[in-house]
Design a protein around this motif. Structure first.
Motif, PDB file in Angstrom:
ATOM      1  N   HIS A  19      56.347  15.357  12.396  1.00 43.03           N
ATOM      2  CA  HIS A  19      55.175  16.002  12.995  1.00 43.03           C
ATOM      3  C   HIS A  19      55.157  17.494  12.667  1.00 43.03           C
ATOM      4  N   ARG A  20      56.315  18.111  12.700  1.00 44.93           N
ATOM      5  CA  ARG A  20      56.403  19.539  12.390  1.00 44.93           C
ATOM      6  C   ARG A  20      55.984  19.835  10.953  1.00 44.93           C
ATOM      7  N   ASN A  21      56.178  18.859  10.086  1.00 44.34           N
ATOM      8  CA  ASN A  21      55.844  19.033   8.679  1.00 44.34           C
ATOM      9  C   ASN A  21      54.498  18.410   8.306  1.00 44.34           C
ATOM     10  N   GLY A  22      53.683  18.137   9.303  1.00 42.99           N
ATOM     11  CA  GLY A  22      52.316  17.698   9.039  1.00 42.99           C
ATOM     12  C   GLY A  22      52.145  16.221   8.766  1.00 42.99           C
ATOM     13  N   LEU A  23      53.129  15.408   9.098  1.00 41.67           N
ATOM     14  CA  LEU A  23      53.022  13.956   8.935  1.00 41.67           C
ATOM     15  C   LEU A  23      52.833  13.321  10.303  1.00 41.67           C
ATOM     16  N   ASN A  24      51.708  12.649  10.506  1.00 39.95           N
ATOM     17  CA  ASN A  24      51.507  11.893  11.741  1.00 39.95           C
ATOM     18  C   ASN A  24      52.282  10.588  11.697  1.00 39.95           C
ATOM     19  N   SER A  25      52.436   9.982  12.862  1.00 39.17           N
ATOM     20  CA  SER A  25      53.142   8.705  12.933  1.00 39.17           C
ATOM     21  C   SER A  25      52.602   7.890  14.087  1.00 39.17           C
ATOM     22  N   SER A  26      52.938   6.611  14.076  1.00 36.67           N
ATOM     23  CA  SER A  26      52.662   5.745  15.218  1.00 36.67           C
ATOM     24  C   SER A  26      53.940   5.612  16.040  1.00 36.67           C
ATOM     25  N   ALA A  27      53.816   5.045  17.221  1.00 34.84           N
ATOM     26  CA  ALA A  27      54.966   4.786  18.086  1.00 34.84           C
ATOM     27  C   ALA A  27      54.914   3.331  18.520  1.00 34.84           C
TER      28      ALA A  27
END
Length: 362
Positions: free
Chosen positions: A213-221
């Motif tokens: 997230h800090r590096n601009g990559l979103n994710s799911s959980a």
């Protein structure tokens, strides 16, 4: 009969307030219909409750394909029926060209994303992954690469002798677009040590997502439940996700599903659809900072996946042109785009195709 405490919690939810883990435990025992109503109220408080120009609530879906680039793995999770050892006759590693052919088939039906994951292969080098990502990005520039779960990234860091941040940044530069929430299971180490002792612990899983997230990559959980965990441990897992979302805002969606037991070594009594709907609804209420919740027709079947739209979900998930991991554990449902759209519209919703970031495409 609803307790006075539960009634107070209901009022809090309707007012948009955040519930505590203790209140979540109280709600867990509420009647299922009451829990569904609260889940839908929470959904309506998020932008997820979007409407078309005719007043119909929108429910989204995505056209993508699961691609497992290898089935070789050395962590031996007790709930997994997919993994193989290198020595097994049916072990494999896919070439970029083979994966490219699968993507062409996806593009032919209007697909926009691949979900690519594999086992923890002990011998694949960073060059394999970088070249694979670059190949996909060069030859299929419109396809989002949603790939490599947190356990895989922890594995990569060890095998490549790099920091997590170095690996994630290198992968992003090569073409990685977002990260799936695989390997989340239950984010409590007692549970993880029981079902997946050699996989990354809960802090390590969360740290991958924090760095991404800090590096601009979103994710799911995600959460896979219904095995050796307690209700308190399910809620603790949700608490940790909510806490990280408060910190980063990088999760696009939450997906939960139940343990599928066939062909696995984990001895547990599977839970049914009512328990799935209860946990999805409770998750929607508790995860007040998640905009999207996805139903899980892949494990529950299309009918329960449809019902889940009335238990807080605003997304029907993926067409999932290919799926290998859950089907290896005995569950094999398939749906076409038309069938997904029909499942959504039968309940009076407007079916809309989306991308990984929940932007409408049609």
């Amino acid at each position: 009969m609803i307790s006075t405490l539960t009634s107070e919690i209901q009022d809090k939810v309707h007012d948009g307030g955040r519930i505590t883990p203790e209140e979540a435990k109280e709600l867990y025992y509420a009647p299922l219909t009451e829990l569904a109503e609260l889940a839908n109220a929470r959904r309506n408080q998020r932008k997820a409750a979007a409407y078309d120009g005719r007043g119909n609530e929108i429910v989204t879906y995505i056209i993508d394909r699961n691609i497992n680039y290898t089935n070789v793995c050395n962590v031996f999770c007790t709930f997994c029926a997919f993994m193989r050892q290198e020595k097994d006759a049916d072990s494999y590693v896919l070439s970029p060209e083979t994966i490219g052919q699968k993507i062409k088939e996806l593009e032919a039906i209007g697909g926009t994303q691949i979900l690519m994951q594999g086992g923890h292969h002990p011998k694949l080098t960073i060059d394999y992954y970088i070249e694979l990502l670059q190949y996909i990005r060069t030859n299929h520039p419109t396809i989002n690469i949603h790939a490599f779960s947190p356990p895989e990234f922890n594995h990569f860091a060890k095998v490549f002798d790099m920091t997590l941040e170095e690996v994630i940044v290198r992968f992003k530069e090569a073409g990685l677009g977002s990260i799936p929430g695989g390997g989340g299971e239950i984010l409590v180490d007692r549970v993880r040590n029981t079902i997946s002792r050699l996989k990354c612990n809960s802090d390590q899983w969360l740290e991958v997502m924090r760095i991404a997230h800090r590096n601009g990559l979103n994710s799911s959980a995600t959460m896979m439940f219904g095995h050796v965990e307690t209700v308190d441990e399910r809620i603790e897992s949700l608490r940790r996700l909510r806490e990280l979302q408060d910190e980063t805002g990088g999760f696009t969606a939450f997906i939960c599903w139940t343990f599928q037991p066939e062909n696995t070594r984990l001895k547990a009594t599977p839970v049914g659809s009512h328990e799935y709907l209860r946990m999805q609804a409770l998750s929607r209420v508790f995860l007040d900072n998640f905009e999207n919740v996805q139903s899980s027709w892949v494990t529950q079947g299309p009918k329960i996946g449809q019902v889940a739209l009335q238990y807080g979900a605003n997304d029907y998930g993926s067409v999932m042109m290919e799926e290998n991991v859950v089907s290896a554990a005995g569950t094999s449902f398939r749906l076409t785009v038309d069938e997904i759209r029909r499942s959504i519209t039968e309940l009076g919703y407007e079916a809309r195709q989306r991308d990984n970031w929940y932007q409408l495409l049609d």
